[in-house]
Structure formats: structure tokens, C-alpha cells
Scaffold this active site. Structure first.
Site, PDB file in Angstrom:
ATOM      1  CB  VAL A   1      -0.978   0.014   1.211  1.00 22.47           C
ATOM      2  CG1 VAL A   1      -1.951  -1.153   1.120  1.00 22.47           C
ATOM      3  CG2 VAL A   1      -0.223  -0.017   2.541  1.00 22.47           C
TER       4      VAL A   1
ATOM      5  CG  HIS B   1      -3.718  -5.867  -1.146  1.00 26.13           C
ATOM      6  ND1 HIS B   1      -2.643  -6.649  -0.786  1.00 26.13           N
ATOM      7  CD2 HIS B   1      -4.596  -6.698  -1.772  1.00 26.13           C
ATOM      8  CE1 HIS B   1      -2.860  -7.900  -1.175  1.00 26.13           C
ATOM      9  NE2 HIS B   1      -4.039  -7.949  -1.771  1.00 26.13           N
TER      10      HIS B   1
ATOM     11  N   GLY C   1       9.626 -10.509  -3.407  1.00 23.91           N
ATOM     12  CA  GLY C   1       9.302 -10.254  -2.007  1.00 23.91           C
ATOM     13  C   GLY C   1       7.890 -10.612  -1.611  1.00 23.91           C
TER      14      GLY C   1
ATOM     15  CB  SER D   1       4.801 -15.100   1.633  1.00 19.43           C
ATOM     16  OG  SER D   1       3.468 -14.616   1.687  1.00 19.43           O
TER      17      SER D   1
END
Length: 236
Positions: free
Chosen positions: A88, A104, A175, A177
């Protein structure tokens, strides 16, 4: 010009000093997700949520794009680059990337709590006025809330992101997951034959049905290696 699509996650911004949410010592250890990142948390205590995001904005203006952000922006000289980010923050834009899709939401923007995606009520907070006051209202009279996609809410730009991935000549995950859906599912839209890269210093479980080239490194140096490999492939 070949099209490179990048999916960036929290690890992209970690070297910039901006707190990640999921790692050890991250924000979710200090602030329960259900209190500050859900519609229910907002309904229960909008002042707490407002204070949380005010604090995050103060932290963000002190952060600086790292070398990974800068290299992605520089790669626009050689590739048609689209960055799809789960983050964000505005560090990609501040580094110079010109085509960024925020899945997001964006921390520096606020919106109506009644109609969060109504563009008439979305505005960017200037650096000298980062804090939203308790009870401050949007243009439609509802409480002003962060323009953030909270847990349990739809991801309005997911279709835009998927359309970009479907056109990719190469796809890179930096970066992330790959634990947060639906963003993690974007790899399924990568065309057959397009190389997929994953940059992360930690081991990440990757889809078994794709040949993924892993660069086990942090974002800054890993992105430099990504550029080297892509340029080498382009010259063949």
C-alpha cells in the site's frame, strides 16, 4: 519491446524501512488484524483504525525507495514494465515506475466509508497533511476511511492485474510469500513459455506446475540479477 510484469510484496519494501505486516516483529504482532484491517474493526472503533493508518503514513514519508524499486523503474528503458503490487506504499511511484497497479489500495489515499471505490470521494493526502482527524467526513457525508482493501473485501483491480499478466513475456515475483490470495493466484495467468522468476531471501513454496527461476536474494540485489538475466535472454 518485451513486456515484463512484476508482482511485488512486502519484501520489496522491507529494505526501505517500511514495516511489513507478516514477518517476525511485523505490524500484525502489535496490532491484531481484525481490529485495524477489517470492515468489522472499522465499525467497532473507527478512531483506532484512523490512528493506526495515520501512524503508518508518518512512517511512510520517512521511508525511501530502495535500489530494487529504482532498478524496476530503470528497466522501463528496455522493457514494457507493469508493476502489480500487494503493498500500500507509494515507493514504486516515487522511484519512477510509471505503470503501477495497487491490488490492496494506497495508504496515501482516503475515501468514503459508504462507497470506498467511488472516485468522486477518493483523494490523496498531501505530505504536509497526513493525518485524518477523528470524525472527519468524506464528500458524501460518511466517515473518511483509508483507501485500503481490508480482509474480507473484494479486490477491485484484480481483473486489471490478470489482464496484464496474460500479456507478459516474462513475469517476476519479488518479495511475496505467495500466501495472500487472490494475488498469489496471478501466476496462473502467465502465458505458457514465458519465464517466471521469484526473488526472495527465504524459501517460498512455488506452484509445482511452473518452471520458476529462483533468485535467493533480497529485493535490491535480486532485482539487479533479474535485469542481468532478462537482458542476456533478450540478446540471444
Amino acid at each position: 519491446m518485451k513486456k515484463l510484469v512484476v508482482l511485488s510484496g512486502a519484501g520489496m519494501s522491507a529494505e526501505s524501512g517500511f514495516s511489513t505486516f507478516r514477518d517476525a516483529g511485523g505490524l500484525w504482532e502489535r496490532y491484531p488484524v481484525e481490529k485495524v484491517a477489517t470492515p468489522e474493526g472499522w465499525q467497532a472503533d473507527p478512531d483506532l483504525v484512523t490512528d493506526f493508518y495515520n501512524g503508518l503514513r508518518r512512517q511512510l514519508v520517512e521511508a525511501r525507495p530502495n535500489r530494487g524499486h529504482e532498478i524496476l523503474a530503470e528497466m522501463e528503458a528496455d522493457f514494457d514494465v507493469t508493476v502489480i503490487t500487494q503493498n500500500v506504499d507509494d515507493l514504486h511511484e516515487r522511484a519512477g515506475s510509471s505503470h503501477v497497479i495497487h491490488l490492496h489500495g494506497e495508504l496515501m489515499k482516503v475515501c468514503s466509508s459508504r462507497d470506498p471505490d467511488n472516485p468522486f470521494f477518493i483523494r490523496t493526502l498531501p505530505p504536509d497533511h497526513l493525518e485524518v482527524a477523528h470524525g472527519e467526513r468524506a464528500g458524501d457525508g460518511s466517515l473518511l476511511r483509508p483507501w485500503i482493501v481490508w480482509f474480507g473485501e473484494a479486490v477491485p483491480r484484480l481483473a486489471d492485474a490478470a489482464a496484464e499478466v496474460e500479456q507478459a513475456d516474462a513475469f517476476a515475483i519479488i518479495g511475496s510469500s505467495l500466501n495472500v490470495y487472490p494475488a498469489a493466484g496471478l501466476v496462473r495467468y502467465v502465458p505458457e513459455g514465458a519465464p517466471v522468476f521469484l526473488i526472495d531471501p527465504k524459501e517460498v513454496k512455488v506452484p509445482a506446475n511452473r518452471d520458476i527461476r529462483v533468485i535467493r536474494d533480497v529485493a535490491s540485489t535480486g532485482t539487479a540479477e533479474l535485469r542481468r538475466q532478462l537482458l542476456a535472454m533478450q540478446s540471444l
